[in-house]
Design a protein around this motif. Sequence first.
Motif, mmCIF file in Angstrom:
data_model
loop_
_atom_site.group_PDB
_atom_site.id
_atom_site.type_symbol
_atom_site.label_atom_id
_atom_site.label_comp_id
_atom_site.label_asym_id
_atom_site.label_seq_id
_atom_site.Cartn_x
_atom_site.Cartn_y
_atom_site.Cartn_z
ATOM 1 N N ILE A 85 0.816 -1.086 0.127
ATOM 2 C CA ILE A 85 0.002 -0.074 0.060
ATOM 3 C C ILE A 85 0.894 1.258 0.192
ATOM 4 N N MET A 86 0.506 2.109 -0.778
ATOM 5 C CA MET A 86 1.214 3.461 -1.014
ATOM 6 C C MET A 86 0.269 4.681 -0.741
ATOM 7 N N VAL A 87 0.935 5.770 -0.455
ATOM 8 C CA VAL A 87 0.103 6.905 -0.179
ATOM 9 C C VAL A 87 0.896 7.984 -0.764
ATOM 10 N N VAL A 88 -0.185 8.798 -1.616
ATOM 11 C CA VAL A 88 0.322 10.304 -2.207
ATOM 12 C C VAL A 88 -0.321 11.376 -1.328
ATOM 13 N N LEU A 89 0.564 12.257 -0.923
ATOM 14 C CA LEU A 89 0.123 13.444 -0.130
ATOM 15 C C LEU A 89 0.670 14.758 -0.239
ATOM 16 N N GLU A 90 0.256 15.943 0.077
ATOM 17 C CA GLU A 90 1.010 17.196 -0.209
ATOM 18 C C GLU A 90 2.488 17.146 0.425
ATOM 19 N N LEU A 91 3.352 17.715 -0.283
ATOM 20 C CA LEU A 91 4.757 18.057 0.412
ATOM 21 C C LEU A 91 4.517 18.741 1.442
ATOM 22 N N GLY A 92 3.690 19.864 1.666
ATOM 23 C CA GLY A 92 3.167 20.481 2.661
ATOM 24 C C GLY A 92 3.062 19.951 3.948
ATOM 25 N N LEU A 93 2.450 18.853 4.028
ATOM 26 C CA LEU A 93 2.155 18.211 5.217
ATOM 27 C C LEU A 93 3.353 17.766 5.940
ATOM 28 N N ILE A 94 4.548 17.422 5.085
ATOM 29 C CA ILE A 94 5.621 16.936 5.654
ATOM 30 C C ILE A 94 6.509 18.292 6.138
ATOM 31 N N ASN A 95 6.813 19.207 5.211
ATOM 32 C CA ASN A 95 7.564 20.205 5.360
ATOM 33 C C ASN A 95 6.791 21.483 5.407
ATOM 34 N N ARG A 96 6.454 22.395 6.393
ATOM 35 C CA ARG A 96 5.513 23.559 6.097
ATOM 36 C C ARG A 96 6.126 24.702 5.194
ATOM 37 N N ASN A 97 7.353 24.433 4.630
ATOM 38 C CA ASN A 97 7.859 25.523 3.733
ATOM 39 C C ASN A 97 7.234 25.229 2.619
ATOM 40 N N PHE A 98 6.620 24.073 2.289
ATOM 41 C CA PHE A 98 6.011 23.781 1.039
ATOM 42 C C PHE A 98 4.288 23.804 1.325
ATOM 43 N N VAL A 99 3.940 24.218 1.895
ATOM 44 C CA VAL A 99 2.414 24.476 2.216
ATOM 45 C C VAL A 99 1.531 25.088 1.266
ATOM 46 N N HIS A 100 2.301 25.982 0.670
ATOM 47 C CA HIS A 100 1.412 26.701 -0.540
ATOM 48 C C HIS A 100 1.819 26.188 -1.934
ATOM 49 N N LYS A 101 2.509 25.223 -1.899
ATOM 50 C CA LYS A 101 3.040 24.574 -3.324
ATOM 51 C C LYS A 101 2.089 23.421 -3.743
ATOM 52 N N SER A 102 2.133 23.082 -4.779
ATOM 53 C CA SER A 102 1.203 21.959 -5.189
ATOM 54 C C SER A 102 2.003 20.407 -5.534
ATOM 55 N N ASP A 103 3.232 20.525 -4.903
ATOM 56 C CA ASP A 103 4.104 19.474 -4.980
ATOM 57 C C ASP A 103 3.317 18.198 -4.160
ATOM 58 N N VAL A 104 3.799 16.962 -4.848
ATOM 59 C CA VAL A 104 3.249 15.698 -3.923
ATOM 60 C C VAL A 104 4.325 14.960 -3.847
ATOM 61 N N VAL A 105 4.231 13.914 -2.781
ATOM 62 C CA VAL A 105 5.263 12.920 -2.533
ATOM 63 C C VAL A 105 4.250 11.677 -2.385
ATOM 64 N N VAL B 251 4.750 8.238 -0.290
ATOM 65 C CA VAL B 251 5.160 7.382 0.781
ATOM 66 C C VAL B 251 4.720 6.008 1.193
ATOM 67 N N SER B 252 5.281 5.337 1.995
ATOM 68 C CA SER B 252 4.732 3.814 2.282
ATOM 69 C C SER B 252 3.661 4.180 3.292
ATOM 70 N N PHE B 253 2.762 3.320 3.369
ATOM 71 C CA PHE B 253 1.654 3.366 4.405
ATOM 72 C C PHE B 253 2.298 3.619 5.717
ATOM 73 N N ASP B 254 3.206 2.856 6.247
ATOM 74 C CA ASP B 254 3.905 3.157 7.570
ATOM 75 C C ASP B 254 4.421 4.556 7.610
ATOM 76 N N THR B 255 4.908 5.209 6.594
ATOM 77 C CA THR B 255 5.291 6.543 6.958
ATOM 78 C C THR B 255 4.342 7.408 7.006
ATOM 79 N N PHE B 256 3.090 7.196 6.163
ATOM 80 C CA PHE B 256 2.129 8.133 6.387
ATOM 81 C C PHE B 256 1.431 7.937 7.761
ATOM 82 N N CYS B 257 1.435 6.737 8.296
ATOM 83 C CA CYS B 257 0.970 6.586 9.705
ATOM 84 C C CYS B 257 1.802 7.400 10.835
ATOM 85 N N MET B 258 3.313 7.471 10.582
ATOM 86 C CA MET B 258 3.969 8.349 11.172
ATOM 87 C C MET B 258 3.612 9.849 10.954
#
Length: 146
Positions: free
Chosen positions: A90-110, A112-119
Amino acid sequence: MTINQRNKGKNFELQVAKELYAELGIKVERNLEQYRHADHSDLIGLPFTIECKAYKSGHWKPEWWGQVKIASAFTGWPPILIYKINYRPIMVVLELGLINRNFVHKSDVVEVSFDTFCMIAREELAAIEEFCRDKSEPALEKKNER
């Protein structure tokens, strides 16, 4: 959509809900409104707009991301695409801004593994809890002063 496709999607949603509960300890349920109205997330119970996709082969598709982005605009919660391709994790796609607030207004996505998403979800939940606690503390102090 065939009955088998709908059942595969339903079963994957139930699997993800169960795994999120096991990892986060929060009850996550299928959103039955998704069948009555367009632009609803697949799962509810977390501060995310979650769309689940299970497919035989390939990779995640931009239209899946578009679908969860539209639903996210209605909920106000960050979009999360959780997908599974047969015989792959299982994989997860999310906005980069969820990981790094410096990218919160960007449209970049990353992706990650399901375990990483849970973290990441645990960190978000802790931040929300702390924010709510901080907001309620002054009110409690005022009550104690009286």
